[in-house]
Design a protein around this motif. Structure first.
Motif: not given
Length: 108
Positions: A25-32, A40-44, A59-62
């Motif tokens: 899909g198309i990137i509509v956002g990002f975070y660190y 980070a421990e929980q999700f990487g 719909e939005l997927f991460h």
């Protein structure tokens, strides 16, 4: 004036850009998620991206950065060409509707 985003040097730069088209899909956002944090421990750790499957989706997927597959130049060309063709046909339809309501005169 273009908006500016400052990224701390120790984070590294994101691999993908806003509005970039990918296989998912198309990137509509990002975070660190910084390393050695609870998220980070929980999700990487690292960059995560929010993607919409297509422009009109609700719909939005991460995805983690490593999960994203960019489009090949050929796939990108096909996708953009198809979108241009779609919008050109929409313009033609709108022009025909405009002519129908103005009686063939576009001067008011």
């Amino acid at each position: 004036m273009q908006p500016t985003i400052s990224i701390p040097q120790h984070w590294g730069y994101p691999r993908f850009a806003l509005e970039q088209r990918t296989k998912d899909g198309i990137i509509v956002g990002f975070y660190y998620y910084p390393n050695r944090t609870e998220l980070a421990e929980q999700f990487g750790g690292g960059w995560r991206y929010a993607l919409m499957p297509h422009k009109n989706s609700d719909e939005l997927f991460h995805f983690q950065e490593s999960q994203i597959q960019p489009l090949s130049p050929e796939e990108l060309l096909l996708e953009i060409t198809a979108e241009i063709d779609f919008y050109q046909s929409q313009i033609t339809i709108l022009q025909q509707q405009l002519l129908a309501i103005t009686g063939g005169s576009t001067n008011g």
